[in-house]
Design an enzyme around this catalytic site. Sequence first.
Site, PDB file in Angstrom:
ATOM      1  N   GLU A 106       0.747  -1.163  -0.014  1.00 46.84           N
ATOM      2  CA  GLU A 106       0.009   0.020   0.039  1.00 46.84           C
ATOM      3  C   GLU A 106       0.776   1.340   0.040  1.00 46.84           C
ATOM      4  O   GLU A 106       0.473   2.329  -0.543  1.00 46.84           O
ATOM      5  CB  GLU A 106      -1.014  -0.226   1.178  1.00 46.84           C
ATOM      6  N   HIS A 124       1.708   2.190  -3.542  1.00 43.51           N
ATOM      7  CA  HIS A 124       0.850   3.027  -4.237  1.00 43.51           C
ATOM      8  C   HIS A 124       0.930   4.585  -3.732  1.00 43.51           C
ATOM      9  O   HIS A 124       0.836   5.406  -4.353  1.00 43.51           O
ATOM     10  CB  HIS A 124      -0.511   2.681  -3.857  1.00 43.51           C
TER      11      HIS A 124
END
Length: 235
Positions: free
Chosen positions: A103, A106
């Site tokens: 994550e 990202h």
Amino acid sequence: MGYYYGFDPTIILVLIGVLLSAMASAKVNGTFNKYAGVRSACGMTGAEVAKRLLNSQGIYDVTVHSVKGNLTDHYDPRTKTVNLSQSVYGATSIAALGVAAHECGHAIQDAKNYGPLKLRGAFVPIANFGSQLSWPMILIGLLMGRGGYFLIQIGILLFVCAVLFQIITLPVEFNASARAVRLLGDTGILMDREVDGTKKVLGAAALTYVAAALSSILQLLRLVILFGGRGRRDD
């Protein structure tokens, strides 16, 4: 394509898609659960790793939050938040750290204006519009008979938008995982043998996106087979 005793052979395409998705889901759950039982040597939690990785890349405007659910982890570029599920946020396992790092991948993409991520973000409203209206348009077109052929074609085109979104998502997810694996090793958070376990977790997770894309493509193929030449056949 022929129909035998009321059986629609194109349903096989849908069943293949369902099978692929089920297999991918089972793989990611099994792999995550396996490595969720392997504690990392560093002893850091998913939240701690996320903050450290973000700071290592000079990113200080992204916050890390805990969210409910299992494997509901995601990065929200609108609020600049890395949202980690309860099984990741406070966990110290190899699996948890891998997901947290993914994550963060990202968030790093966002900070570096990674092209495919920007494209996916711009495509979200189009994909949502297409997925919500494609089937209603097709069904209305079917109810209208010959006069509804145009609506069916619009419905198929709208479904194409949803399929394109699935395809655009693939490089975004693969790149985020590659960044995660590299950072976990470069920062020394995980040892080499631990990084190998993380690769397996993120590799299994990537299969779910591949399966989703393939399922959408198979569904689109079915729509084209069923309705693509309907207007010509009805003439």
